[in-house]
Design a protein around this motif. Structure first.
Motif, PDB file in Angstrom:
ATOM      1  N   SER A   1      22.206  52.305  31.456  1.00 52.45           N
ATOM      2  CA  SER A   1      23.834  51.832  31.371  1.00 52.45           C
ATOM      3  C   SER A   1      23.894  50.500  31.812  1.00 52.45           C
ATOM      4  O   SER A   1      24.522  49.676  30.744  1.00 52.45           O
TER       5      SER A   1
ATOM      6  N   TYR B   1      23.850  56.721  21.161  1.00 53.51           N
ATOM      7  CA  TYR B   1      24.268  56.967  22.868  1.00 53.51           C
ATOM      8  C   TYR B   1      23.532  55.655  23.637  1.00 53.51           C
ATOM      9  O   TYR B   1      22.217  55.486  23.510  1.00 53.51           O
ATOM     10  N   LEU B   2      24.322  54.665  23.911  1.00 51.48           N
ATOM     11  CA  LEU B   2      23.905  53.531  24.511  1.00 51.48           C
ATOM     12  C   LEU B   2      24.039  53.130  25.993  1.00 51.48           C
ATOM     13  O   LEU B   2      23.817  52.368  26.767  1.00 51.48           O
TER      14      LEU B   2
ATOM     15  N   GLU C   1      19.182  52.169  18.913  1.00 48.00           N
ATOM     16  CA  GLU C   1      18.161  53.039  19.529  1.00 48.00           C
ATOM     17  C   GLU C   1      17.168  53.106  18.224  1.00 48.00           C
ATOM     18  O   GLU C   1      17.448  53.556  17.216  1.00 48.00           O
TER      19      GLU C   1
ATOM     20  N   THR D   1      15.125  55.279  26.179  1.00 50.66           N
ATOM     21  CA  THR D   1      14.491  56.516  26.324  1.00 50.66           C
ATOM     22  C   THR D   1      13.244  56.371  25.478  1.00 50.66           C
ATOM     23  O   THR D   1      12.340  57.179  25.769  1.00 50.66           O
TER      24      THR D   1
ATOM     25  N   SER E   1      14.283  51.370  30.671  1.00 50.51           N
ATOM     26  CA  SER E   1      14.767  52.055  32.029  1.00 50.51           C
ATOM     27  C   SER E   1      13.933  53.050  31.932  1.00 50.51           C
ATOM     28  O   SER E   1      12.764  53.319  31.746  1.00 50.51           O
TER      29      SER E   1
END
Ligand SMILES: Cc1ncc(COP(=O)(O)O)c(C=O)c1O
Length: 412
Positions: free
Chosen positions: A103, A129-130, A193, A229, A254
């Motif tokens: 995030s 979803y970021l 994404e 992800t 990440s």
């Protein structure tokens, strides 16, 4: 099973009544000598498996050298991690900053492109979803916000116009083209994404993604790819955007980078850096580019390359997806099994008067009762599997056996 003091922990979500004492590989060991097969790698972080011995050894060694530095200093481990990540982009993105979470890093990426372009608006996927807070959260999900316009995610299973393989992508690219052409002058970046895990393992068609990338480039809109992800082998490539031959201006990593240790990275070009520095860009956070996390990241990257985990993810993922599809063929409740590498989704269909959401939730519970941990998408009735890339054949067989029993249970 023993009750524990979970009441002390703020109820941000529901906790299992057991506590986990230790974890190794794909397994979470409870205090009661009972264990769970973790098909989610924590929350998609432990790609090398929990407690990987080489990563643990690197962490212990670095702990004895240096853990943290103030913002005026850099350590060798940090430089090495930046070099290693930059090399993965062929040196195209050769400016790197390390932060602690996905995030935070998405927030930094959005900050960078806004500063560089002087524009505030973003374009993102309507099912994306970021991040959990700030601009990244604002740019997530279907609700349009003042600062992020949405383009279709290309959710092919629910294609509203029933496109065929030859027309595939076109019904979605039209609104995207319209939006990008109309608004390019106010848009800082397209932020996407490449494969959407949270939404339920949604894999946009390659043609759509390529066109989207080309439209952004033609319109002078920067491309930020969120690989939090998907990055570092999860989908059978170092980066999932490589499936589409995209050339991002910014990449965010990440999760797998720390194999469970909180570290994130933002990669951009020297040009982008020059643009923001010229405008006085400064950023300081306590744990920015700390050597401890970077030493862990270095070891993670070495293990992925050294153990051939990118190729393994692609090959084993394909075999595993096929095995799940074959098994599911006997269960009409399962509508589709899809995936790339070791990111796999099982989507449920309404069946026998029961809603797909209910079936997916029940399947997750039934698997949990059999000590198998899988995820459940919030947007769609999809069970999510993102196991450690080191998952062995025995563990895959155990999962298939548990899945078969869980699916049988859904009949009763
Ligand atoms: C694609 C994507 N981006 C960003 C994030 C946020 O990362 P974090 O939870 O580490 O803040 C997530 C978390 O799941 C994610 O899936």
């Amino acid at each position: 099973m023993r009750e524990h003091g979970s009441r002390l922990i703020l109820r941000t979500n529901q906790f299992e009544p057991t506590i986990i004492q230790r974890a190794e590989g794909c397994w979470l060991q409870t205090t009661d000598s009972d264990r769970y097969l973790d098909m989610e790698s924590g929350i998609w972080c432990c790609s090398l498996g929990h407690n990987h011995p080489m990563v643990s050894a690197a962490a212990v060694a670095q702990m004895g050298r240096i853990v943290h530095l103030g913002p005026a200093f850099l350590a060798q481990a940090t430089i090495e991690a930046a070099e290693a990540l930059s090399r993965l982009t062929g040196g195209r993105l050769n400016r790197v900053v390390f932060l602690s979470s996905g995030s935070e890093a998405m927030e930094m990426a959005i900050n960078l492109v806004r500063q560089a372009t002087g524009r505030q608006m973003l374009i993102g996927f309507d099912q994306g979803y970021l991040g959990a807070f700030g601009s990244a959260a604002e740019a997530s999900g279907p609700t349009s916000t003042a600062k992020c316009m949405k383009v279709p995610t290309t959710d092919c299973l629910r294609c509203p116009v029933g496109a065929t393989p030859t027309t595939c992508g076109e019904p979605c690219i039209d609104p995207a083209r319209h939006l990008i052409n109309q608004s390019a002058h106010e848009v800082a970046a397209l932020v996407i994404e490449p494969i959407l895990a949270s939404a339920g393992v949604i894999i946009p068609p390659a043609g759509y993604m390529r066109k989207l990338g080309a439209l952004a480039e033609e319109a002078g809109v920067l491309l930020v790819v969120d690989e939090v992800t998907t990055g570092l082998g999860r989908t059978g490539r170092w980066f999932a955007h490589q499936h589409y031959y995209l050339q991002p201006d910014v990449i965010v990593l990440s999760k797998a980078l720390g194999n469970g240790f909180p570290i994130a990275a933002v990669l951009c070009s020297a040009d982008l850096e020059a643009q923001v520095v010229e405008k006085g860009f400064r950023y300081t956070q306590s744990h920015q580019s700390d050597p401890f996390g970077c030493a862990i990241a270095n070891e993670v990257l070495r293990v992925i390359a050294g153990e051939g985990l990118i190729e393994i993810s692609e090959k084993v993922g394909e075999q595993f997806k096929k095995a799940i599809s074959t098994l599911s063929a006997d269960f009409p409740q399962v509508r589709e099994v899809r995936g790339r590498g070791l990111m796999i989704g099982l989507e449920f269909a309404d069946h026998d008067g029961r809603a797909a959401e209910d079936l997916a939730r029940k399947a997750q519970v039934k698997l949990r009762e059999r000590r198998v941990v899988v995820g459940l998408s919030r947007l769609h009735p999809v069970l999510r599997l993102l196991p450690p890339l080191i998952i062995g054949e025995g563990e895959r067989i155990l999962f298939l056996q548990a899945l078969e029993l869980a699916l049988r249970d859904l009949r009763s």
